[in-house]
Design a protein around this motif. Structure first.
Motif, PDB file in Angstrom:
ATOM      1  N   ALA A  99       0.858  -1.189   0.000  1.00 44.83           N
ATOM      2  CA  ALA A  99       0.000   0.000   0.000  1.00 44.83           C
ATOM      3  C   ALA A  99       0.888   1.230   0.000  1.00 44.83           C
ATOM      4  CB  ALA A  99      -0.905   0.005   1.230  1.00 44.83           C
ATOM      5  N   TYR A 100       0.517   2.225  -0.787  1.00 45.68           N
ATOM      6  CA  TYR A 100       1.365   3.399  -0.971  1.00 45.68           C
ATOM      7  C   TYR A 100       0.636   4.702  -0.643  1.00 45.68           C
ATOM      8  CZ  TYR A 100       3.202  -0.606  -3.307  1.00 45.68           C
ATOM      9  OH  TYR A 100       3.603  -1.904  -3.559  1.00 45.68           O
ATOM     10  N   ASP A 101      -0.655   4.592  -0.411  1.00 45.71           N
ATOM     11  CA  ASP A 101      -1.480   5.689   0.094  1.00 45.71           C
ATOM     12  C   ASP A 101      -2.228   5.111   1.292  1.00 45.71           C
ATOM     13  OD1 ASP A 101      -3.526   7.506   0.680  1.00 45.71           O
ATOM     14  OD2 ASP A 101      -3.726   8.145  -1.403  1.00 45.71           O
ATOM     15  N   LEU A 102      -1.676   5.298   2.486  1.00 46.60           N
ATOM     16  CA  LEU A 102      -2.199   4.623   3.670  1.00 46.60           C
ATOM     17  C   LEU A 102      -3.576   5.127   4.092  1.00 46.60           C
ATOM     18  CD1 LEU A 102      -0.734   2.319   5.321  1.00 46.60           C
ATOM     19  CD2 LEU A 102       0.644   3.505   3.628  1.00 46.60           C
ATOM     20  N   ALA A 103      -3.894   6.379   3.783  1.00 45.75           N
ATOM     21  CA  ALA A 103      -5.226   6.882   4.113  1.00 45.75           C
ATOM     22  C   ALA A 103      -6.288   6.121   3.325  1.00 45.75           C
ATOM     23  CB  ALA A 103      -5.309   8.378   3.829  1.00 45.75           C
ATOM     24  N   LYS A 104      -6.033   5.924   2.037  1.00 45.65           N
ATOM     25  CA  LYS A 104      -6.992   5.176   1.220  1.00 45.65           C
ATOM     26  C   LYS A 104      -6.982   3.696   1.573  1.00 45.65           C
ATOM     27  CE  LYS A 104      -7.335   8.264  -2.738  1.00 45.65           C
ATOM     28  NZ  LYS A 104      -7.174   8.447  -4.202  1.00 45.65           N
ATOM     29  N   LYS A 152      -4.434  -9.632  -8.444  1.00 40.54           N
ATOM     30  CA  LYS A 152      -5.714  -8.976  -8.714  1.00 40.54           C
ATOM     31  C   LYS A 152      -6.769  -9.366  -7.687  1.00 40.54           C
ATOM     32  CE  LYS A 152      -8.698  -7.876 -12.651  1.00 40.54           C
ATOM     33  NZ  LYS A 152      -8.954  -8.146 -14.101  1.00 40.54           N
ATOM     34  N   GLN A 153      -6.621 -10.542  -7.089  1.00 33.91           N
ATOM     35  CA  GLN A 153      -7.588 -11.030  -6.109  1.00 33.91           C
ATOM     36  C   GLN A 153      -7.151 -10.751  -4.669  1.00 33.91           C
ATOM     37  OE1 GLN A 153     -10.313 -12.070  -7.567  1.00 33.91           O
ATOM     38  NE2 GLN A 153      -9.308 -11.944  -9.575  1.00 33.91           N
ATOM     39  N   ASP A 154      -6.245  -9.829  -4.475  1.00 28.75           N
ATOM     40  CA  ASP A 154      -5.736  -9.510  -3.139  1.00 28.75           C
ATOM     41  C   ASP A 154      -6.880  -9.031  -2.236  1.00 28.75           C
ATOM     42  OD1 ASP A 154      -4.379  -8.518  -0.885  1.00 28.75           O
ATOM     43  OD2 ASP A 154      -2.681  -7.817  -2.079  1.00 28.75           O
ATOM     44  N   ASP A 155      -7.067  -9.703  -1.108  1.00 22.74           N
ATOM     45  CA  ASP A 155      -8.121  -9.307  -0.176  1.00 22.74           C
ATOM     46  C   ASP A 155      -7.563  -8.642   1.079  1.00 22.74           C
ATOM     47  OD1 ASP A 155      -6.949 -11.522   0.923  1.00 22.74           O
ATOM     48  OD2 ASP A 155      -8.815 -12.612   1.311  1.00 22.74           O
ATOM     49  N   HIS A 156      -6.268  -8.344   1.086  1.00 21.14           N
ATOM     50  CA  HIS A 156      -5.639  -7.628   2.195  1.00 21.14           C
ATOM     51  C   HIS A 156      -5.391  -6.161   1.848  1.00 21.14           C
ATOM     52  CE1 HIS A 156      -5.176 -11.538   3.867  1.00 21.14           C
ATOM     53  NE2 HIS A 156      -4.242 -11.219   4.739  1.00 21.14           N
ATOM     54  N   ILE A 157      -4.882  -5.938   0.627  1.00 20.27           N
ATOM     55  CA  ILE A 157      -4.582  -4.587   0.152  1.00 20.27           C
ATOM     56  C   ILE A 157      -5.142  -4.443  -1.257  1.00 20.27           C
ATOM     57  CG2 ILE A 157      -2.746  -2.970  -0.501  1.00 20.27           C
ATOM     58  CD1 ILE A 157      -1.005  -4.190   1.681  1.00 20.27           C
ATOM     59  N   ASP A 158      -5.908  -3.408  -1.472  1.00 15.46           N
ATOM     60  CA  ASP A 158      -6.569  -3.172  -2.754  1.00 15.46           C
ATOM     61  C   ASP A 158      -5.554  -3.107  -3.896  1.00 15.46           C
ATOM     62  OD1 ASP A 158      -8.287  -2.433  -4.771  1.00 15.46           O
ATOM     63  OD2 ASP A 158      -8.793  -0.471  -3.921  1.00 15.46           O
ATOM     64  N   VAL A 159      -5.787  -3.880  -4.955  1.00 13.71           N
ATOM     65  CA  VAL A 159      -4.893  -3.876  -6.109  1.00 13.71           C
ATOM     66  C   VAL A 159      -4.793  -2.489  -6.728  1.00 13.71           C
ATOM     67  CG1 VAL A 159      -6.719  -4.511  -7.754  1.00 13.71           C
ATOM     68  CG2 VAL A 159      -4.326  -5.104  -8.247  1.00 13.71           C
ATOM     69  N   LEU A 163      -2.103  -0.009  -9.047  1.00 15.85           N
ATOM     70  CA  LEU A 163      -2.500   0.595 -10.315  1.00 15.85           C
ATOM     71  C   LEU A 163      -2.326   2.114 -10.290  1.00 15.85           C
ATOM     72  CD1 LEU A 163      -5.705  -1.530 -11.065  1.00 15.85           C
ATOM     73  CD2 LEU A 163      -3.458  -1.724 -12.146  1.00 15.85           C
ATOM     74  N   VAL A 164      -2.678   2.730  -9.180  1.00 14.58           N
ATOM     75  CA  VAL A 164      -2.473   4.179  -9.035  1.00 14.58           C
ATOM     76  C   VAL A 164      -0.978   4.497  -9.033  1.00 14.58           C
ATOM     77  CG1 VAL A 164      -2.728   6.134  -7.459  1.00 14.58           C
ATOM     78  CG2 VAL A 164      -4.659   4.602  -7.873  1.00 14.58           C
ATOM     79  N   LEU A 165      -0.207   3.677  -8.328  1.00 13.63           N
ATOM     80  CA  LEU A 165       1.254   3.853  -8.318  1.00 13.63           C
ATOM     81  C   LEU A 165       1.814   3.776  -9.732  1.00 13.63           C
ATOM     82  CD1 LEU A 165       3.932   4.046  -6.726  1.00 13.63           C
ATOM     83  CD2 LEU A 165       3.885   1.554  -6.560  1.00 13.63           C
ATOM     84  N   ASP A 166       1.360   2.797 -10.494  1.00 12.59           N
ATOM     85  CA  ASP A 166       1.817   2.632 -11.880  1.00 12.59           C
ATOM     86  C   ASP A 166       1.490   3.865 -12.716  1.00 12.59           C
ATOM     87  OD1 ASP A 166       2.576   1.052 -14.358  1.00 12.59           O
ATOM     88  OD2 ASP A 166       0.441   1.371 -14.744  1.00 12.59           O
ATOM     89  N   ASN A 167       0.270   4.361 -12.589  1.00 15.09           N
ATOM     90  CA  ASN A 167      -0.140   5.523 -13.378  1.00 15.09           C
ATOM     91  C   ASN A 167       0.698   6.755 -13.047  1.00 15.09           C
ATOM     92  OD1 ASN A 167      -2.168   4.211 -14.787  1.00 15.09           O
ATOM     93  ND2 ASN A 167      -3.734   4.664 -13.263  1.00 15.09           N
ATOM     94  N   HIS A 176       9.933   1.859 -14.733  1.00 12.81           N
ATOM     95  CA  HIS A 176       9.223   0.885 -13.917  1.00 12.81           C
ATOM     96  C   HIS A 176       8.472  -0.124 -14.775  1.00 12.81           C
ATOM     97  CE1 HIS A 176       5.787   3.379 -14.975  1.00 12.81           C
ATOM     98  NE2 HIS A 176       4.972   2.466 -14.442  1.00 12.81           N
ATOM     99  N   GLN A 177       8.105  -1.228 -14.151  1.00  9.72           N
ATOM    100  CA  GLN A 177       7.303  -2.265 -14.782  1.00  9.72           C
ATOM    101  C   GLN A 177       6.252  -2.713 -13.780  1.00  9.72           C
ATOM    102  OE1 GLN A 177       9.473  -5.839 -15.672  1.00  9.72           O
ATOM    103  NE2 GLN A 177       7.687  -6.960 -16.428  1.00  9.72           N
ATOM    104  N   THR A 178       5.021  -2.870 -14.216  1.00 11.18           N
ATOM    105  CA  THR A 178       3.944  -3.301 -13.328  1.00 11.18           C
ATOM    106  C   THR A 178       3.344  -4.599 -13.835  1.00 11.18           C
ATOM    107  OG1 THR A 178       3.416  -1.019 -12.728  1.00 11.18           O
ATOM    108  CG2 THR A 178       1.718  -2.675 -12.311  1.00 11.18           C
ATOM    109  N   VAL A 179       3.232  -5.571 -12.938  1.00 12.06           N
ATOM    110  CA  VAL A 179       2.645  -6.869 -13.276  1.00 12.06           C
ATOM    111  C   VAL A 179       1.481  -7.125 -12.322  1.00 12.06           C
ATOM    112  CG1 VAL A 179       3.019  -9.345 -13.507  1.00 12.06           C
ATOM    113  CG2 VAL A 179       4.871  -7.754 -14.072  1.00 12.06           C
ATOM    114  N   ILE A 180       0.275  -7.189 -12.861  1.00  9.98           N
ATOM    115  CA  ILE A 180      -0.917  -7.548 -12.089  1.00  9.98           C
ATOM    116  C   ILE A 180      -1.260  -8.997 -12.425  1.00  9.98           C
ATOM    117  CG2 ILE A 180      -3.318  -7.010 -11.568  1.00  9.98           C
ATOM    118  CD1 ILE A 180      -1.322  -4.808 -10.790  1.00  9.98           C
TER     119      ILE A 180
END
Length: 206
Positions: A99-104, A152-159, A163-167, A176-180
Motif C-alpha cells: 500500500a502506498y497511500d495509507l489513508a486510502k 488482482k484477487q488480493d483481499d488484504h490490500i486493494d490492487v 494501479l495508481v502507483l503505476d499511473n 518501472h514495470q507493473t505486473v498484475i
C-alpha cells in the motif's frame, strides 16, 4: 540485497533462492515482529529509522556497491518510503502487494477488520499517521528502476494501490514495470519470483 517483510523468517526461502544466484541477502524483521524487540508502529517513523540504520551499517561494513530493496506487503509500504524519503543508494526496487497511500488503504471498504485494528493500535495517538507512511505523494524523488507486483484477487490490500502507483510513475516518466497477476491473492507464489522478481533483480544487481 534486502528483503523486507514483517518478520525475517517469512522470507528465508526467497533469500536462499537469491543467494544461490550470487546475491548477498539481508532479511530484517520490523520492530515487534519475528525475534525483534521494540514497539510496532505500522511502518512508521521508528520502523523506517531502524531499518534505515541497519541497511546503512550493512553497506558500511561490507562495502556493497549495489543495493536492491524487495518489500513484501507491509515491507513494500516501508520500502516505498525508504526509496523516496531517504538517501539510500538503491539500485533497484521491488514492491510486492503493498500500500502506498495509507489513508486510502485504511478506508478501503474491504480492508480486513483485524488489519485495520492493527493499523489503529500501532498508530495510536498520532494526529495524522498516514503521511509519514505513504510514498505516493513523493514519487518525484524515486530514482531507481522499480518492479511492481500485485495479485488482482488480493483481499488484504486493494490492487488499485499498485494501479495508481503505476499511473503516477508513468506520468513522471519513471523507469518501472507493473505486473498484475489475474489469479493471485495477497500471497504471490514462488513462480512469480522465478518469472518476474529474480530476472529483474539479477539484471540490476549482477
Amino acid at each position: 540485497m534486502a528483503i523486507i517483510g514483517e518478520g525475517a523468517g517469512d522470507n528465508i526461502e526467497s533469500g536462499f533462492t537469491l543467494t544461490q544466484r550470487g546475491l548477498s541477502v539481508f532479511l530484517p524483521s520490523m520492530p515487534g515482529y519475528g525475534n525483534s524487540s521494540g514497539a510496532k508502529d505500522y511502518c512508521g517513523p521508528n520502523t523506517q529509522s531502524l531499518i534505515l540504520k541497519s541497511i546503512t551499517q550493512l553497506i558500511a561494513t561490507f562495502g556493497f556497491q549495489k543495493l536492491g530493496l524487495w518489500g513484501i506487503s507491509r515491507g513494500a509500504t516501508l520500502s516505498g518510503c525508504l526509496a523516496v524519503k531517504t538517501t539510500l543508494p538503491i539500485s533497484c526496487l521491488v514492491l510486492q502487494s503493498g500500500a502506498y497511500d495509507l489513508a486510502k488503504d485504511y478506508s478501503w471498504p474491504n480492508k480486513p477488520a483485524e488489519i485495520k485494528t492493527n493499523m489503529t493500535n500501532e498508530t495510536k495517538g498520532e494526529i495524522d499517521p498516514w503521511v509519514s507512511r505513504s510514498s505516493l505523494s513523493e514519487l518525484a524523488k524515486l530514482s531507481c528502476p522499480t518492479l511492481i507486483l500485485h495479485g488482482k484477487q488480493d483481499d488484504h490490500i486493494d490492487v488499485n494501490q499498485s494501479l495508481v502507483l503505476d499511473n503516477l510513475l508513468t506520468s513522471l516518466h519513471k523507469d518501472h514495470q507493473t505486473v498484475i497477476l489475474d489469479n493471485s491473492n495477497h500471497y504471490l507464489t514462488s513462480a512469480t519470483l522465478k518469472t518476474y522478481t529474480l530476472p529483474f533483480l539479477l539484471s540490476h544487481l549482477s
